[in-house]
Design an enzyme around this catalytic site. Structure first.
Site, mmCIF file in Angstrom:
data_model
loop_
_atom_site.group_PDB
_atom_site.id
_atom_site.type_symbol
_atom_site.label_atom_id
_atom_site.label_comp_id
_atom_site.label_asym_id
_atom_site.label_seq_id
_atom_site.Cartn_x
_atom_site.Cartn_y
_atom_site.Cartn_z
ATOM 1 N N LYS A 196 -27.815 42.848 12.357
ATOM 2 C CA LYS A 196 -26.596 42.254 11.799
ATOM 3 C C LYS A 196 -26.658 40.730 11.763
ATOM 4 O O LYS A 196 -27.449 40.103 12.456
ATOM 5 C CB LYS A 196 -25.366 42.762 12.571
ATOM 6 C CG LYS A 196 -25.055 44.207 12.164
ATOM 7 C CD LYS A 196 -23.782 44.760 12.738
ATOM 8 C CE LYS A 196 -23.586 46.193 12.195
ATOM 9 N NZ LYS A 196 -22.521 46.923 12.864
ATOM 10 N N ARG A 231 -26.778 52.578 17.444
ATOM 11 C CA ARG A 231 -27.047 52.887 16.034
ATOM 12 C C ARG A 231 -28.025 51.835 15.520
ATOM 13 O O ARG A 231 -27.673 50.658 15.451
ATOM 14 C CB ARG A 231 -25.731 52.848 15.259
ATOM 15 C CG ARG A 231 -25.844 53.149 13.782
ATOM 16 C CD ARG A 231 -24.483 53.051 13.093
ATOM 17 N NE ARG A 231 -24.586 53.348 11.694
ATOM 18 C CZ ARG A 231 -24.960 52.472 10.768
ATOM 19 N NH1 ARG A 231 -25.285 51.245 11.102
ATOM 20 N NH2 ARG A 231 -25.027 52.834 9.496
HETATM 21 N N1 HH2 Z 1 -22.370 49.432 11.120
HETATM 22 C C1 HH2 Z 1 -22.648 49.633 9.826
HETATM 23 C C2 HH2 Z 1 -22.356 50.871 9.218
HETATM 24 N N2 HH2 Z 1 -21.834 51.880 9.929
HETATM 25 N N3 HH2 Z 1 -21.049 52.759 11.983
HETATM 26 C C3 HH2 Z 1 -20.777 52.589 13.276
HETATM 27 N N4 HH2 Z 1 -20.268 53.598 13.993
HETATM 28 N N5 HH2 Z 1 -21.022 51.388 13.919
HETATM 29 C C4 HH2 Z 1 -21.531 50.319 13.260
HETATM 30 O O1 HH2 Z 1 -21.694 49.235 13.887
HETATM 31 C C5 HH2 Z 1 -21.839 50.454 11.865
HETATM 32 C C6 HH2 Z 1 -21.570 51.715 11.243
HETATM 33 C C7 HH2 Z 1 -23.273 48.539 9.021
HETATM 34 O O2 HH2 Z 1 -24.664 48.626 9.017
HETATM 35 P P1 HH2 Z 1 -25.609 49.286 7.882
HETATM 36 O O3 HH2 Z 1 -25.341 50.744 7.708
HETATM 37 O O4 HH2 Z 1 -27.013 48.956 8.210
HETATM 38 O O5 HH2 Z 1 -25.271 48.500 6.564
HETATM 39 P P2 HH2 Z 1 -24.378 48.817 5.297
HETATM 40 O O6 HH2 Z 1 -22.976 48.990 5.742
HETATM 41 O O7 HH2 Z 1 -24.578 47.600 4.422
HETATM 42 O O8 HH2 Z 1 -24.901 50.076 4.657
#
Ligand code: HH2
Length: 251
Positions: A196, A231
């Site tokens: 992040k 995660r």
């Molecule tokens: N962060 C993201 C997405 N889903 N779910 C939970 N429970 N906790 C988190 O911190 C979290 C989440 C954001 O990360 P990412 O999936 O890599 O990116 P994007 O939202 O751009 O797909």
């Protein structure tokens, strides 16, 4: 929990796994690296992201979930009831809900549920996030949602502080420093710091692909504070570090 984003625009792996075959292959790789759960998402929630129509999100996640579910526990990362329902029908057993609003859906289909805290919505959440006491506010919000879910009959409820979701760098650091106050609620805690933006900013502007060390450090920190799950994108590195902590340091 290993991350598979079947999206064109996720902040770190957007476009790499939009094709179902590539997403499935990546998910299986993360299982081989030691992931216990694969979190499949079809909508980016990065700061500034807009919403994806239901049909499109469903089309992105269902074939990936169907292919992975025989091999590993699958969660679906969605804010939409319709997508959660088809995902569970396709084999997902956990609804990872960044909107913390789908507990009745999880209860209805017998799935576990992750309640994540977010201030605002992804399109604008990083504009000027403000709290009087971020840890207390996040904790009371999550406790209230978790209690509603338990009352609705959800048998497995997780809570997540939502690192980077309507939070400045200091808010993220306070939440990580005081994670014990979430752990102390008795609900299992999941934490997502992986790659992040705050890690980039705190490590001298590291690009998204150069945030592995910061991601692993914060994941290990979270586990040491009592988080039950992290995660992550970088499963092999995180599992290696977590095993060292569990098998050697804590032994
Ligand atoms: N962060 C993201 C997405 N889903 N779910 C939970 N429970 N906790 C988190 O911190 C979290 C989440 C954001 O990360 P990412 O999936 O890599 O990116 P994007 O939202 O751009 O797909």
């Amino acid at each position: 929990m290993g991350i598979v984003n079947a999206t064109p625009d996720s902040f770190s792996d957007g476009g790499r796994f939009l094709d179902a075959g590539a997403a499935i292959e990546h998910g299986l790789r993360l299982v081989a690296e030691g992931a216990d759960v694969i979190d499949v998402g079809g909508e980016s929630t990065r700061p500034g992201a807009g919403e994806v129509p239901v049909d499109e999100e469903r089309r992105r996640v269902v074939p990936v979930i169907e292919a992975l579910a025989p091999h590993v526990r699958v969660s679906v990362d969605t804010r939409k009831a319709e997508v959660a329902e088809v995902a569970v029908a396709a084999g997902a057993t956990l609804v990872n809900d960044v909107s913390a609003s789908l507990w009745e859906v999880a209860a209805g289909c017998g799935a576990g549920w992750v309640a994540m805290h977010m201030q605002g919505v992804p399109a604008t959440m990083q504009v000027d996030p403000r709290y009087d006491d971020v840890v207390a506010e996040v904790r009371s919000f999550l406790l209230e949602r978790a209690a509603a879910a338990v009352a609705a009959g959800v048998a497995e409820v997780w809570i997540d502080p939502g690192i980077g979701f309507g939070k400045g760098d200091d808010h993220n650091l306070e939440l990580l420093a005081d994670l014990g106050r979430l752990v102390g609620t008795g609900f299992p805690v999941v934490v997502g710091t992986s790659r992040k933006g705050f890690i980039g900013r705190l490590t001298g502007g590291a690009d998204v692909d150069d945030r592995v060390q910061g991601s692993v450090a914060t994941a290990v920190w979270a586990l040491a504070q009592g988080a039950a799950m992290v995660r992550v994108h970088d499963v092999a590195a995180t599992v290696a570090a977590a095993r060292l902590l569990g098998d050697e340091v804590a032994a």
